[in-house]
Design a protein around this motif. Structure first.
Motif, short mmCIF file in Angstrom:
data_model
loop_
_atom_site.label_atom_id
_atom_site.label_comp_id
_atom_site.label_asym_id
_atom_site.label_seq_id
_atom_site.Cartn_x
_atom_site.Cartn_y
_atom_site.Cartn_z
N THR A 1 -1.92 3.31 -14.71
CA THR A 1 -3.48 3.85 -14.11
C THR A 1 -3.31 4.02 -12.80
O THR A 1 -2.32 3.69 -12.07
CB THR A 1 -4.39 2.66 -14.72
OG1 THR A 1 -3.94 1.50 -13.95
CG2 THR A 1 -4.20 2.37 -16.11
N GLU A 2 -4.42 4.65 -12.18
CA GLU A 2 -4.41 4.61 -10.90
C GLU A 2 -4.44 3.38 -10.25
O GLU A 2 -3.65 3.21 -8.94
CB GLU A 2 -5.78 5.58 -10.42
CG GLU A 2 -5.70 6.87 -10.63
CD GLU A 2 -6.99 7.56 -10.38
OE1 GLU A 2 -7.84 6.90 -9.76
OE2 GLU A 2 -6.97 8.78 -10.71
N LEU A 3 -4.99 2.39 -10.68
CA LEU A 3 -5.03 1.04 -10.04
C LEU A 3 -3.49 0.39 -10.04
O LEU A 3 -3.12 -0.38 -8.80
CB LEU A 3 -5.76 -0.11 -10.90
CG LEU A 3 -5.90 -1.20 -10.37
CD1 LEU A 3 -6.83 -1.40 -9.12
CD2 LEU A 3 -6.63 -2.21 -11.35
N ILE B 1 -0.82 2.08 -9.59
CA ILE B 1 -0.11 2.80 -8.46
C ILE B 1 -0.37 2.29 -7.12
O ILE B 1 0.33 2.09 -6.26
CB ILE B 1 -0.46 4.47 -8.74
CG1 ILE B 1 0.16 4.78 -10.00
CG2 ILE B 1 0.14 5.14 -7.57
CD1 ILE B 1 -0.08 6.40 -10.45
N PHE B 2 -1.93 2.30 -7.05
CA PHE B 2 -2.25 1.77 -5.67
C PHE B 2 -1.76 0.21 -5.24
O PHE B 2 -1.59 -0.18 -4.23
CB PHE B 2 -3.94 1.87 -5.78
CG PHE B 2 -4.26 3.16 -5.52
CD1 PHE B 2 -3.81 3.92 -4.57
CD2 PHE B 2 -5.24 3.63 -6.33
CE1 PHE B 2 -4.25 5.36 -4.47
CE2 PHE B 2 -5.76 4.94 -6.35
CZ PHE B 2 -5.45 5.76 -5.12
N GLU B 3 -1.76 -0.41 -6.29
CA GLU B 3 -1.22 -1.90 -6.39
C GLU B 3 0.35 -1.75 -5.89
O GLU B 3 0.78 -2.61 -5.29
CB GLU B 3 -1.42 -2.75 -7.72
CG GLU B 3 -1.13 -4.14 -7.45
CD GLU B 3 -2.28 -4.87 -6.64
OE1 GLU B 3 -1.99 -5.77 -6.04
OE2 GLU B 3 -3.22 -4.29 -6.42
#
Length: 87
Positions: free
Chosen positions: A2-4, A6-8
């Motif tokens: 998920t995008e979360l 990737i950002f993490e």
């Protein structure tokens, strides 16, 4: 992924880069300040006077903290990247 996630990972990578660069940047900041202060007090305006000690200090600190930087990078990969790869 998920995008979360990737950002993490990106947040962790940036924080790891900051932790790895702190010793070198800190020593460079202190040496630059001391040399700048000495130059201001003595009115010596020589460019190599600021360049050579900083480079020498960076090389020395790099080799002294190489184990620390490797440990920080390995911890990041072992705790963040490899679990995402293995699923």
């Amino acid at each position: 992924m998920t995008e979360l996630a990737i950002f993490e990972i990106l947040r962790g990578a940036f924080w790891t880069a900051v932790l790895m660069s702190l010793p070198i940047l800190g020593v460079t900041l202190v040496i630059g300040f001391v040399i700048g202060l000495l130059q201001a007090l003595t009115s010596i305006q020589e460019l190599t006077l600021t360049f050579v000690p900083k480079i020498m200090a960076v090389v020395i600190v790099f080799f002294l903290t190489l184990g620390y930087m490797t440990n920080v990078a390995l911890n990041f990969f072992n705790n963040s990247v490899i679990p995402l790869i293995s699923g």
